[in-house]
Design a protein around this motif. Structure first.
Motif, PDB file in Angstrom:
ATOM      1  N   LYS A 128       0.826  -1.216   0.000  1.00 60.85           N
ATOM      2  CA  LYS A 128       0.000   0.000   0.000  1.00 60.85           C
ATOM      3  C   LYS A 128       0.854   1.256   0.000  1.00 60.85           C
ATOM      4  CE  LYS A 128      -4.106  -1.918   2.244  1.00 60.85           C
ATOM      5  NZ  LYS A 128      -4.882  -1.991   3.513  1.00 60.85           N
ATOM      6  N   GLY A 129       2.065   1.167   0.545  1.00 63.03           N
ATOM      7  CA  GLY A 129       2.965   2.303   0.550  1.00 63.03           C
ATOM      8  C   GLY A 129       3.668   2.510  -0.782  1.00 63.03           C
ATOM      9  N   GLU A 153      -0.725  -6.915   2.682  1.00 60.07           N
ATOM     10  CA  GLU A 153      -0.964  -5.485   2.465  1.00 60.07           C
ATOM     11  C   GLU A 153      -1.206  -4.719   3.756  1.00 60.07           C
ATOM     12  OE1 GLU A 153      -4.209  -4.948  -0.207  1.00 60.07           O
ATOM     13  OE2 GLU A 153      -2.965  -5.215  -1.976  1.00 60.07           O
ATOM     14  N   TRP A 155      -0.922  -3.204   7.670  1.00 57.81           N
ATOM     15  CA  TRP A 155       0.005  -2.624   8.637  1.00 57.81           C
ATOM     16  C   TRP A 155      -0.708  -2.517   9.975  1.00 57.81           C
ATOM     17  CZ3 TRP A 155       1.115   3.346   8.427  1.00 57.81           C
ATOM     18  CH2 TRP A 155       1.909   3.725   9.526  1.00 57.81           C
ATOM     19  N   THR A 213       4.241   7.425   4.182  1.00 61.44           N
ATOM     20  CA  THR A 213       3.783   6.367   3.268  1.00 61.44           C
ATOM     21  C   THR A 213       2.358   6.564   2.773  1.00 61.44           C
ATOM     22  OG1 THR A 213       2.994   4.969   5.080  1.00 61.44           O
ATOM     23  CG2 THR A 213       5.289   4.678   4.380  1.00 61.44           C
ATOM     24  N   GLU A 243      -0.274   5.813   4.308  1.00 61.45           N
ATOM     25  CA  GLU A 243      -1.062   4.657   4.752  1.00 61.45           C
ATOM     26  C   GLU A 243      -1.657   4.937   6.119  1.00 61.45           C
ATOM     27  OE1 GLU A 243       0.394   0.494   4.235  1.00 61.45           O
ATOM     28  OE2 GLU A 243       2.288   1.536   3.897  1.00 61.45           O
TER      29      GLU A 243
END
Length: 280
Positions: free
Chosen positions: A53-54, A121, A123, A139, A141
């Motif tokens: 995702k980052g 994906e 975090w 990032t 995110e």
């Protein structure tokens, strides 16, 4: 490690400090340059400690969504930079028992350290600390707040990376303590002076480059790697043409075949133009 830049058929590049300048903006000559690489059917693969995702938004911005992504420094290599498909080419997961040991030690002895756990994906953080907020800002995110120790009880959930954040002094103490444990399959390294990354010991950008060269059936002498930090050195040495950024530490520059301009001077697009496209 080679000395020639002709006939490059695959390029792997780091992100932070490499294609991104010091304000986290993308090299503004890169998107157009990558269009020319596409015409020559030369894959340009982003390799980073970041999560998928980052990296998706950068791949989108650069127009390379159909290229692979080497995430978590190669712990997870996806076939395409597309959140819909999420097809792994390879996945090197951490030993869950060792992850549990590390997490328990931090909770007990280093409670001020922020634990970031990455699975596919996703975090995860125990709590949204100022360190997590800073990482989220970089990032773009948003972490999921969950009890990390309870997460470890989920047998089916892979762990691709731990990112441990604190002050430089705290991280120095934690790194020394963890390395003294001599965990069999976990590898520790600093990506910043206050960022301690933990992955499976088989994980590296070098391994990812090797795997992707094989995937594309490209000889290593026909690959180019670009980076700016110590964890990029094995990748720079393995590639047919290792390119360091001018902003890289001297040890990184010495490990590369050539040095391009800095990340604030469009060093990546200039290197691609000169050594891959032969235009400048």
């Amino acid at each position: 490690m080679g000395t020639g830049g002709s006939n490059i058929k695959l390029v792997m590049s780091d992100i932070d400090g490499t294609i991104l300048d010091s304000a986290h903006r993308v090299d503004d000559g890169l998107k157009e340059t990558l269009e020319h690489l596409k015409e020559q059917k030369v894959p340009f693969i982003l390799a980073s400690a970041r999560s998928p995702k980052g990296m998706y938004s950068l791949a989108e911005e650069l127009g390379i969504r159909t290229s692979p992504l080497a995430c978590y420094n190669g712990a997870l290599v996806l076939k395409e930079a597309d959140s819909e498909s999420h097809q792994p080419i390879l996945s090197h997961e951490m030993n869950k028992t060792e992850v549990g040991v590390i997490v328990d030690i931090i909770k007990d002895r280093f409670p001020e350290i922020t634990i970031n756990l990455y699975s596919g994906e996703d975090w995860y953080v125990d709590k949204y600390t100022r360190w997590a907020e800073i990482e989220a800002g970089i990032t773009k995110e948003t972490p999921i707040e969950k009890n990390v120790q309870l997460l470890m009880l989920s047998a089916e959930m892979p762990v691709h990376k731990l990112l441990l954040i604190g002050t430089p002094q705290e991280i120095e103490r934690l790194q020394a303590y963890c390395q003294a444990l001599k965990l069999e399959s976990s590898s520790f390294y600093l990506s910043k002076e206050n960022y301690l990354e933990v992955t499976h010991c088989d994980v590296s950008k070098e391994r990812a480059l090797l795997e992707l060269a094989s995937y594309y059936q490209v000889d290593l002498e026909e690959t180019m790697a670009i980076g700016d930090n110590f964890n990029d050195i094995p990748m720079l040495k393995l590639a047919g043409l290792g390119v360091s950024m001018a902003n890289a530490p001297i040890e990184v520059q010495e490990a590369a075949d050539i040095k391009t301009f800095s990340n604030n001077e469009n060093g990546v697009s200039k290197a691609l133009q000169k050594y891959v496209l032969g235009t400048k």
